[in-house]
Scaffold this active site. Structure first.
Site, PDB file in Angstrom:
ATOM      1  N   GLY A   1       0.781  -1.235   0.000  1.00 21.89           N
ATOM      2  CA  GLY A   1       0.000   0.000   0.000  1.00 21.89           C
ATOM      3  C   GLY A   1       0.811   1.283   0.000  1.00 21.89           C
ATOM      4  O   GLY A   1       1.796   1.441  -0.711  1.00 21.89           O
TER       5      GLY A   1
ATOM      6  N   ASP B   1       6.859  -4.682  14.534  1.00 19.09           N
ATOM      7  CA  ASP B   1       5.466  -4.533  14.934  1.00 19.09           C
ATOM      8  C   ASP B   1       5.404  -3.224  15.720  1.00 19.09           C
ATOM      9  O   ASP B   1       6.012  -3.117  16.796  1.00 19.09           O
ATOM     10  CB  ASP B   1       5.047  -5.724  15.811  1.00 19.09           C
ATOM     11  CG  ASP B   1       3.600  -5.607  16.301  1.00 19.09           C
ATOM     12  OD1 ASP B   1       3.079  -4.475  16.377  1.00 19.09           O
ATOM     13  OD2 ASP B   1       3.004  -6.646  16.637  1.00 19.09           O
TER      14      ASP B   1
ATOM     15  N   TYR C   1     -11.460   4.167  14.377  1.00 19.88           N
ATOM     16  CA  TYR C   1     -10.542   4.725  13.368  1.00 19.88           C
ATOM     17  C   TYR C   1     -10.522   6.254  13.473  1.00 19.88           C
ATOM     18  O   TYR C   1      -9.464   6.869  13.494  1.00 19.88           O
ATOM     19  CB  TYR C   1     -10.997   4.258  11.979  1.00 19.88           C
ATOM     20  CG  TYR C   1      -9.982   4.501  10.872  1.00 19.88           C
ATOM     21  CD1 TYR C   1      -8.815   3.746  10.807  1.00 19.88           C
ATOM     22  CD2 TYR C   1     -10.214   5.463   9.891  1.00 19.88           C
ATOM     23  CE1 TYR C   1      -7.893   3.967   9.784  1.00 19.88           C
ATOM     24  CE2 TYR C   1      -9.303   5.673   8.872  1.00 19.88           C
ATOM     25  CZ  TYR C   1      -8.139   4.924   8.812  1.00 19.88           C
ATOM     26  OH  TYR C   1      -7.241   5.138   7.802  1.00 19.88           O
TER      27      TYR C   1
ATOM     28  N   LYS D   1      -7.161   8.297  14.465  1.00 18.38           N
ATOM     29  CA  LYS D   1      -6.557   9.209  13.469  1.00 18.38           C
ATOM     30  C   LYS D   1      -6.647  10.670  13.920  1.00 18.38           C
ATOM     31  O   LYS D   1      -5.778  11.477  13.606  1.00 18.38           O
ATOM     32  CB  LYS D   1      -7.223   9.005  12.101  1.00 18.38           C
ATOM     33  CG  LYS D   1      -6.935   7.640  11.477  1.00 18.38           C
ATOM     34  CD  LYS D   1      -5.450   7.438  11.238  1.00 18.38           C
ATOM     35  CE  LYS D   1      -5.161   6.155  10.481  1.00 18.38           C
ATOM     36  NZ  LYS D   1      -3.710   5.948  10.264  1.00 18.38           N
TER      37      LYS D   1
ATOM     38  N   ILE E   1      -7.729   5.612  -0.991  1.00 14.13           N
ATOM     39  CA  ILE E   1      -6.646   5.348  -1.939  1.00 14.13           C
ATOM     40  C   ILE E   1      -6.687   3.851  -2.249  1.00 14.13           C
ATOM     41  O   ILE E   1      -6.937   3.037  -1.344  1.00 14.13           O
ATOM     42  CB  ILE E   1      -5.260   5.713  -1.330  1.00 14.13           C
ATOM     43  CG1 ILE E   1      -5.247   7.133  -0.748  1.00 14.13           C
ATOM     44  CG2 ILE E   1      -4.162   5.518  -2.364  1.00 14.13           C
ATOM     45  CD1 ILE E   1      -5.237   8.270  -1.720  1.00 14.13           C
TER      46      ILE E   1
ATOM     47  N   THR F   1      -5.722   0.672  -2.114  1.00 13.90           N
ATOM     48  CA  THR F   1      -4.809  -0.262  -1.438  1.00 13.90           C
ATOM     49  C   THR F   1      -5.658  -1.402  -0.860  1.00 13.90           C
ATOM     50  O   THR F   1      -6.890  -1.355  -0.907  1.00 13.90           O
ATOM     51  CB  THR F   1      -4.067   0.397  -0.253  1.00 13.90           C
ATOM     52  OG1 THR F   1      -5.018   0.691   0.767  1.00 13.90           O
ATOM     53  CG2 THR F   1      -3.334   1.670  -0.654  1.00 13.90           C
TER      54      THR F   1
ATOM     55  N   GLN G   1     -15.544  20.415   0.943  1.00 12.60           N
ATOM     56  CA  GLN G   1     -16.997  20.595   0.798  1.00 12.60           C
ATOM     57  C   GLN G   1     -17.643  21.085   2.093  1.00 12.60           C
ATOM     58  O   GLN G   1     -17.225  20.698   3.158  1.00 12.60           O
ATOM     59  CB  GLN G   1     -17.643  19.268   0.386  1.00 12.60           C
ATOM     60  CG  GLN G   1     -17.073  18.723  -0.916  1.00 12.60           C
ATOM     61  CD  GLN G   1     -17.513  17.316  -1.192  1.00 12.60           C
ATOM     62  OE1 GLN G   1     -18.423  17.107  -1.973  1.00 12.60           O
ATOM     63  NE2 GLN G   1     -16.881  16.357  -0.551  1.00 12.60           N
TER      64      GLN G   1
HETATM   65  N1  NAD Z   1      -5.753   3.495   1.787  1.00 14.52           N
HETATM   66  C1  NAD Z   1      -6.475   4.515   2.192  1.00 14.52           C
HETATM   67  O1  NAD Z   1      -7.499   4.833   1.607  1.00 14.52           O
HETATM   68  C2  NAD Z   1      -6.061   5.348   3.375  1.00 14.52           C
HETATM   69  C3  NAD Z   1      -6.742   6.537   3.583  1.00 14.52           C
HETATM   70  C4  NAD Z   1      -6.377   7.326   4.669  1.00 14.52           C
HETATM   71  C5  NAD Z   1      -5.364   6.926   5.511  1.00 14.52           C
HETATM   72  N2  NAD Z   1      -4.732   5.735   5.276  1.00 14.52           N
HETATM   73  C6  NAD Z   1      -3.683   5.359   6.229  1.00 14.52           C
HETATM   74  O2  NAD Z   1      -2.484   5.109   5.509  1.00 14.52           O
HETATM   75  C7  NAD Z   1      -1.734   4.087   6.159  1.00 14.52           C
HETATM   76  C8  NAD Z   1      -1.429   2.971   5.166  1.00 14.52           C
HETATM   77  O3  NAD Z   1      -2.658   2.461   4.693  1.00 14.52           O
HETATM   78  P1  NAD Z   1      -2.745   1.395   3.496  1.00 14.52           P
HETATM   79  O4  NAD Z   1      -3.998   1.696   2.776  1.00 14.52           O
HETATM   80  O5  NAD Z   1      -1.468   1.333   2.756  1.00 14.52           O
HETATM   81  O6  NAD Z   1      -2.971   0.064   4.339  1.00 14.52           O
HETATM   82  P2  NAD Z   1      -2.639  -1.464   3.946  1.00 14.52           P
HETATM   83  O7  NAD Z   1      -3.589  -2.273   4.762  1.00 14.52           O
HETATM   84  O8  NAD Z   1      -2.621  -1.647   2.482  1.00 14.52           O
HETATM   85  O9  NAD Z   1      -1.159  -1.637   4.500  1.00 14.52           O
HETATM   86  C9  NAD Z   1      -0.886  -1.458   5.858  1.00 14.52           C
HETATM   87  C10 NAD Z   1       0.407  -2.164   6.207  1.00 14.52           C
HETATM   88  O10 NAD Z   1       0.591  -2.030   7.623  1.00 14.52           O
HETATM   89  C11 NAD Z   1       1.032  -3.264   8.137  1.00 14.52           C
HETATM   90  N3  NAD Z   1       0.703  -3.402   9.552  1.00 14.52           N
HETATM   91  C12 NAD Z   1      -0.498  -3.670  10.126  1.00 14.52           C
HETATM   92  N4  NAD Z   1      -0.369  -3.777  11.452  1.00 14.52           N
HETATM   93  C13 NAD Z   1       0.938  -3.542  11.745  1.00 14.52           C
HETATM   94  C14 NAD Z   1       1.706  -3.494  12.934  1.00 14.52           C
HETATM   95  N5  NAD Z   1       1.151  -3.739  14.135  1.00 14.52           N
HETATM   96  N6  NAD Z   1       3.022  -3.195  12.851  1.00 14.52           N
HETATM   97  C15 NAD Z   1       3.607  -2.973  11.647  1.00 14.52           C
HETATM   98  N7  NAD Z   1       2.945  -3.033  10.476  1.00 14.52           N
HETATM   99  C16 NAD Z   1       1.615  -3.303  10.528  1.00 14.52           C
HETATM  100  C17 NAD Z   1       0.328  -4.308   7.274  1.00 14.52           C
HETATM  101  O11 NAD Z   1       1.002  -5.568   7.340  1.00 14.52           O
HETATM  102  C18 NAD Z   1       0.378  -3.670   5.895  1.00 14.52           C
HETATM  103  O12 NAD Z   1       1.540  -4.047   5.177  1.00 14.52           O
HETATM  104  C19 NAD Z   1      -2.582   3.628   7.349  1.00 14.52           C
HETATM  105  O13 NAD Z   1      -2.164   4.303   8.516  1.00 14.52           O
HETATM  106  C20 NAD Z   1      -3.980   4.067   6.958  1.00 14.52           C
HETATM  107  O14 NAD Z   1      -4.814   4.254   8.074  1.00 14.52           O
HETATM  108  C21 NAD Z   1      -5.048   4.941   4.236  1.00 14.52           C
END
Ligand code: NAD
Length: 255
Positions: free
Chosen positions: A20, A63, A154, A158, A189, A191, A255
């Site tokens: 992601g 972790d 969440y 956040k 996004i 992912t 918005q």
């Molecule tokens: N994708 C979106 O739409 C979006 C939107 C807003 C914010 N975010 C934030 O962006 C960040 C990345 O999101 P993403 O969409 O790439 O998520 P994802 O689920 O695709 O990837 C998250 C990664 O974090 C790892 N992970 C989970 N628990 C963990 C832990 N305890 N220690 C270490 N690694 C751990 C997972 O193994 C994974 O590889 C997150 O903080 C998410 O909340 C994502």
């Protein structure tokens, strides 16, 4: 990987970088000349990202909820690359649920990863970076700015990241550490995180279209849309920027 130089000489550590947004940030930073420590709880996928980066990448299991993992990852970073300039606190999880239905266990899990994990990252990152300055980039979300009925944990985690970021920024400025700390706030996004939410719905295709319609620019974002913002915040181009929040949301919160 060929360097174009915006991050030449810098060493970055990215959490949750096996997939992601973390993966995209690690790769884009490496392209700009950074050496990158890719960390995650997924060993194989994390190793693959480090291999894709090549000689300037390495994988460490981390972790984010475990202080002992942070300690080990920082030691490994200093041993391998001798310094740390950029920390991207990206690892995060989402569990859907409103205040009535969400279990206490789920609430605690989301906060352990999304908020305790960022707190620990800032704590250990500041300890190392105060020797030479640096940039901490915390992944919040538009869900750290506005609420959703089924995002109780969440939203809370956040929103916490948003204000923790400002506290860390002000502490580091006051202490004269030369460490900046900013938060990034993406909307949907493409992912695994968003795909799992879409796939869990009754009609995934309709849900995907509905999500895209909620975004003024009309589509779900790509990981690189966020990674480019992270490269800017990692670079010295943002040297006067701290305690700030960067929305990457196709217009959602306008918005
Ligand atoms: N994708 C979106 O739409 C979006 C939107 C807003 C914010 N975010 C934030 O962006 C960040 C990345 O999101 P993403 O969409 O790439 O998520 P994802 O689920 O695709 O990837 C998250 C990664 O974090 C790892 N992970 C989970 N628990 C963990 C832990 N305890 N220690 C270490 N690694 C751990 C997972 O193994 C994974 O590889 C997150 O903080 C998410 O909340 C994502």
């Amino acid at each position: 990987m060929a360097s174009t130089g915006r991050l030449d000489g810098k060493v970055a550590l990215v959490t949750g970088a096996a997939a992601g947004l973390g993966r995209a940030a690690a790769i884009r930073m490496a392209e700009q000349g950074a050496r990158v420590v890719v960390t995650d709880i997924l060993d194989e996928a994390g190793d693959d990202v480090a291999s894709e980066i090549g000689a300037s990448g390495r994988f460490e299991r981390l972790d984010v909820t475990r202080p002992e993992d942070w300690s080990r990852a920082m030691e490994a970073t200093l041993e391998a690359f001798g310094r740390l300039d950029v920390l991207v606190n990206n690892a995060g999880v989402v569990v859907l649920g409103d205040v009535e239905s969400l279990s206490l266990a789920a609430w605690r899990h989301v906060h352990a990863v999304n908020l305790d994990g960022v707190f620990l990252g800032c704590r250990y990152g500041v300890e190392v970076m105060k020797r030479g300055g640096g940039s901490i980039i915390n992944l919040s979300s538009v869900s750290g700015l506005v609420g959703g009925h089924n995002l109780a944990a969440y939203n809370s985690s956040k929103g916490g990241v948003r204000l923790l970021t400002k506290s860390v920024a002000l502490h580091c400025a006051r202490a004269g550490y030369g460490i900046r700390c900013n938060s990034v706030h993406p909307t949907f996004i493409e992912t695994a995180m968003v795909r799992s939410m879409i796939d869990a719905s009754d009609d995934p295709e309709r849900t995907r279209q509905k999500l895209a319609r909620q975004i003024p620019l009309g589509e779900i974002g790509e990981p690189d849309d966020v990674a480019h913002m992270i490269v800017y915040l990692a670079s010295d181009e943002s040297k006067f920027v701290t305690g700030a929040e960067f929305v990457v949301d196709g217009g959602v919160t306008a918005q």
